[in-house]
Design a protein around this motif. Structure first.
Motif, PDB file in Angstrom:
ATOM      1  N   TRP A  45       0.824  -1.210   0.000  1.00 40.22           N
ATOM      2  CA  TRP A  45       0.000   0.000   0.000  1.00 40.22           C
ATOM      3  C   TRP A  45       0.863   1.267   0.000  1.00 40.22           C
ATOM      4  O   TRP A  45       0.624   2.193  -0.782  1.00 40.22           O
ATOM      5  CB  TRP A  45      -0.922  -0.005   1.226  1.00 40.22           C
ATOM      6  CG  TRP A  45      -1.863   1.167   1.238  1.00 40.22           C
ATOM      7  CD1 TRP A  45      -3.064   1.242   0.624  1.00 40.22           C
ATOM      8  CD2 TRP A  45      -1.636   2.435   1.857  1.00 40.22           C
ATOM      9  NE1 TRP A  45      -3.627   2.484   0.831  1.00 40.22           N
ATOM     10  CE2 TRP A  45      -2.768   3.232   1.583  1.00 40.22           C
ATOM     11  CE3 TRP A  45      -0.598   2.968   2.617  1.00 40.22           C
ATOM     12  CZ2 TRP A  45      -2.885   4.539   2.038  1.00 40.22           C
ATOM     13  CZ3 TRP A  45      -0.715   4.278   3.076  1.00 40.22           C
ATOM     14  CH2 TRP A  45      -1.837   5.047   2.794  1.00 40.22           C
ATOM     15  N   ASN A 164     -12.242  -3.459   2.891  1.00 37.50           N
ATOM     16  CA  ASN A 164     -11.410  -2.266   3.015  1.00 37.50           C
ATOM     17  C   ASN A 164     -10.954  -1.702   1.673  1.00 37.50           C
ATOM     18  O   ASN A 164     -10.244  -0.708   1.638  1.00 37.50           O
ATOM     19  CB  ASN A 164     -10.149  -2.583   3.836  1.00 37.50           C
ATOM     20  CG  ASN A 164     -10.479  -3.058   5.228  1.00 37.50           C
ATOM     21  OD1 ASN A 164     -11.532  -2.735   5.765  1.00 37.50           O
ATOM     22  ND2 ASN A 164      -9.589  -3.844   5.820  1.00 37.50           N
ATOM     23  N   ARG A 167     -11.669   2.205   0.663  1.00 39.33           N
ATOM     24  CA  ARG A 167     -11.000   3.234   1.451  1.00 39.33           C
ATOM     25  C   ARG A 167      -9.474   3.170   1.294  1.00 39.33           C
ATOM     26  O   ARG A 167      -8.806   4.212   1.279  1.00 39.33           O
ATOM     27  CB  ARG A 167     -11.410   3.147   2.918  1.00 39.33           C
ATOM     28  CG  ARG A 167     -10.996   1.905   3.652  1.00 39.33           C
ATOM     29  CD  ARG A 167     -11.389   2.005   5.129  1.00 39.33           C
ATOM     30  NE  ARG A 167     -12.833   2.015   5.276  1.00 39.33           N
ATOM     31  CZ  ARG A 167     -13.550   0.932   5.561  1.00 39.33           C
ATOM     32  NH1 ARG A 167     -12.933  -0.236   5.727  1.00 39.33           N
ATOM     33  NH2 ARG A 167     -14.844   1.000   5.687  1.00 39.33           N
ATOM     34  N   LEU A 168      -8.911   1.958   1.161  1.00 40.24           N
ATOM     35  CA  LEU A 168      -7.454   1.858   1.044  1.00 40.24           C
ATOM     36  C   LEU A 168      -6.958   2.271  -0.336  1.00 40.24           C
ATOM     37  O   LEU A 168      -5.921   2.919  -0.466  1.00 40.24           O
ATOM     38  CB  LEU A 168      -7.005   0.436   1.374  1.00 40.24           C
ATOM     39  CG  LEU A 168      -7.061   0.071   2.857  1.00 40.24           C
ATOM     40  CD1 LEU A 168      -6.717  -1.400   3.061  1.00 40.24           C
ATOM     41  CD2 LEU A 168      -6.118   0.947   3.670  1.00 40.24           C
ATOM     42  N   LEU A 170      -8.455   4.436  -2.271  1.00 39.18           N
ATOM     43  CA  LEU A 170      -8.614   5.890  -2.340  1.00 39.18           C
ATOM     44  C   LEU A 170      -7.643   6.620  -1.419  1.00 39.18           C
ATOM     45  O   LEU A 170      -7.213   7.735  -1.727  1.00 39.18           O
ATOM     46  CB  LEU A 170     -10.048   6.282  -2.003  1.00 39.18           C
ATOM     47  CG  LEU A 170     -11.089   5.919  -3.058  1.00 39.18           C
ATOM     48  CD1 LEU A 170     -12.460   6.431  -2.646  1.00 39.18           C
ATOM     49  CD2 LEU A 170     -10.713   6.464  -4.430  1.00 39.18           C
ATOM     50  N   ALA A 171      -7.294   6.007  -0.297  1.00 39.52           N
ATOM     51  CA  ALA A 171      -6.306   6.636   0.581  1.00 39.52           C
ATOM     52  C   ALA A 171      -4.963   6.728  -0.123  1.00 39.52           C
ATOM     53  O   ALA A 171      -4.252   7.737  -0.018  1.00 39.52           O
ATOM     54  CB  ALA A 171      -6.165   5.843   1.873  1.00 39.52           C
ATOM     55  N   GLY A 174      -5.214   9.330  -2.672  1.00 39.44           N
ATOM     56  CA  GLY A 174      -5.188  10.650  -2.047  1.00 39.44           C
ATOM     57  C   GLY A 174      -3.803  11.250  -1.956  1.00 39.44           C
ATOM     58  O   GLY A 174      -3.656  12.467  -1.817  1.00 39.44           O
ATOM     59  N   VAL A 356     -12.388   8.765   1.252  1.00 37.55           N
ATOM     60  CA  VAL A 356     -11.912   7.579   1.982  1.00 37.55           C
ATOM     61  C   VAL A 356     -12.944   7.150   3.029  1.00 37.55           C
ATOM     62  O   VAL A 356     -13.215   5.954   3.198  1.00 37.55           O
ATOM     63  CB  VAL A 356     -10.544   7.866   2.636  1.00 37.55           C
ATOM     64  CG1 VAL A 356     -10.171   6.762   3.615  1.00 37.55           C
ATOM     65  CG2 VAL A 356      -9.466   8.024   1.573  1.00 37.55           C
ATOM     66  N   ALA A 414     -11.740  10.777  -7.585  1.00 33.44           N
ATOM     67  CA  ALA A 414     -11.442   9.565  -6.812  1.00 33.44           C
ATOM     68  C   ALA A 414     -12.218   8.361  -7.321  1.00 33.44           C
ATOM     69  O   ALA A 414     -11.654   7.275  -7.503  1.00 33.44           O
ATOM     70  CB  ALA A 414     -11.762   9.820  -5.336  1.00 33.44           C
TER      71      ALA A 414
END
Length: 513
Positions: A45, A164, A167-168, A170-171, A174, A356, A414
């Motif tokens: 990640w 997850n 959110r992961l 997109l994080a 980000g 996220v 996103a």
């Protein structure tokens, strides 16, 4: 800590995603209630996130560097547009050609190759002798970044728990916003400490060392087990799954994957149409439209506003002049514009933070539609500033651009990225996501090349209204071709629809994984 096997017990012959999604239990048999990430999953990640950081940093550094480049090489409006569009054109080519190679050579292989190419062209860029070579090297940097669009998404999404995934991914995405802010900050710092026309070279060179560190680290991650499985390499997929999920205490204790069934879509097992052609079959056509066309609409406005925010602010506040021969004037003007752009760019970070938090709760499609509408509202708000005197004019411009930056990152900027890596089968996921990113970058290239020309010919107000209309169109197309993949097990989702159209996938995606 947790002990033993999770909810699947001792069952054998499961899929890679089954093992990744497995929840452990405590020693007394109580379920943990979530799937903890391993050290390898977090390493993958972080390395993918830094790739997005470098992209945002390099692309948005250009917003501060362009006037200095123009002054050093004596560029006209056309050459100015070429430099602004060069890296975006490279991203288009890289996403389409190199990104698709991850379906052939593997996610990890292209994950490393793209960073090596990035560093080579970044070094050449910082010592560019002429305008021509500057454009060539910017294009090369873009090719490397373009490959990262599908590859980084896939190497994350194929290695983490389904719950997850949104959110992961997109994080990590980000970090592009953090890179954009960092690019503006680096440009500002370099200008303040080295107020010369050639200061733009240092802006790009600042990325070389951190990029080299990330490149070396990428050699030591796992290959995507779902990709290996889709290639029919079951034993290798099991080995990489075990390496990916290594924990203390160990669970699962062993990995035994199901043998690919006839008709499952793996090579040699009834896959039917393959390669680029498969993206336009009845089964995947809906996915191709949903992933590609809204991304094109989004990039028209996002890159136009992102790349030329300093230019728009300078023109709107009367600090821009058609020709500036004095280096001091150029630097002073860009310092002021960079300060305003930095304030506006902070909303990019706020927007991705909201994305996220909401992507795995609200869903991809609602956020994309709401985001498009919010982008249009922000652009129209900024366009209205033309009809008001200061201080109302200044307030409307900043409010409009800040609303736009927030809504584009919570929504289409996103969600288009997230959707493109989820709606295609594993064996063509790199090609599908690459095609979507390339289609988006067609919009970005058109904007980067034409924006300076249109800004001079039709003015800021008409241009902003035109971009608002494209945002409304993006919302309409998203609704018409919607497919929600929130929380879905992608392997099971596409396998269930292997013999049907994506309309079946659209329904299956709404069912519990």
């Amino acid at each position: 800590m947790a002990k033993g096997m999770g909810m699947f017990g001792a069952d054998k012959g499961r899929s890679v995603q089954d093992y990744i999604d497995e929840m452990p239990v405590w020693a007394d048999g109580t379920p943990v209630g979530y799937t903890p990430m391993t050290g390898m999953q977090w390493r993958i990640w972080w390395l993918a996130a830094f790739g997005k950081f470098f992209e945002g940093m390099v692309v948005f550094t250009t917003a501060v560097a362009l006037p200095l480049i123009s002054a050093e090489f004596g560029l006209g409006a056309t050459e100015h547009g070429v430099i602004g569009a060069a890296s975006l054109a490279g991203i288009l080519v890289g996403a389409l050609l190199l990104g698709g190679l991850s379906d052939t050579f593997g996610r990890k292989f292209m994950f490393v190759v793209e960073m090596i190419l990035f560093i080579i062209f970044l070094v050449l860029l910082s010592v560019s002798p002429t305008y021509f070579w500057l454009a060539v090297f910017l294009f090369g940097v873009g090719v490397a970044l373009g490959c990262d669009y599908p590859t980084a998404h896939l190497i994350i999404s194929e290695s983490i728990p389904s719950a997850n995934r949104g959110r992961l991914v997109l994080a990590a995405f980000g970090f592009q916003a953090l890179g954009a802010l960092a690019g503006t900050a680096v440009g500002y710092a370099v200008l303040v400490n080295d107020p010369t026309v050639s200061a733009w070279r240092l802006m790009y060179a600042a990325v070389i060392l951190p990029a080299a560190i990330v490149t070396v680290a990428r050699f030591f991650i796992t290959e995507s087990a779902p990709w290996l499985f889709a290639q029919g390499r079951t034993l290798e997929a099991a080995r990489e799954t075990a390496r990916l999920l290594y924990r203390e205490p160990a669970y699962p204790h062993q990995v035994e994957l199901a043998t690919p069934a006839v008709g499952a879509g793996t090579p040699g097992h009834g896959a039917g149409a393959s390669g680029w052609r498969e993206l336009f079959t009845r089964r995947n056509r809906r996915a191709t439209i949903l992933a590609s066309v809204p991304w094109f609409m989004q990039d028209l406005s996002t890159y136009g506003i992102g790349l030329f925010t300093p230019t728009i602010l300078a023109a709107a506040f009367g600090h821009g002049t058609p020709i500036q021969h004095d280096v001091t004037d150029i630097v002073a003007s860009q310092v002021l514009a960079a300060e305003g752009a930095a304030l506006i760019d902070t909303l990019l970070i706020a927007g991705i933070f909201a994305a996220v938090l909401l992507a795995d709760r609200v869903g991809r499609i609602p956020l994309q539609i709401i985001g498009f509408i919010g982008c249009a509202a922000g652009l129209l708000l900024a366009a209205m500033s033309h009809y008001y005197p200061d201080p109302g004019r200044t307030l409307l411009i900043f409010a409009g651009f800040m609303l736009f930056n927030f809504m584009t990152n919570v929504g289409p900027n996103a969600q288009t990225y997230l959707i493109a890596g989820e709606v295609f089968p594993t064996r063509v996921r790199g090609k599908g996501a690459g095609l979507a990113a390339a289609t988006g970058k067609i919009g970005a290239v058109l904007t980067a090349f034409l924006f300076p020309i249109l800004l001079a010919d039709i003015g800021t107000t008409a241009l902003l209204i035109g971009l608002a209309l494209t945002s409304f169109a993006g919302a309409a197309i998203t609704w018409a071709f919607r497919v929600e993949t929130m929380g879905a097990d992608l392997e099971r989702l596409h396998q269930r629809a292997a013999d049907d159209s994506l309309d079946t996938i659209a329904g299956a995606a709404r069912e519990p994984a």
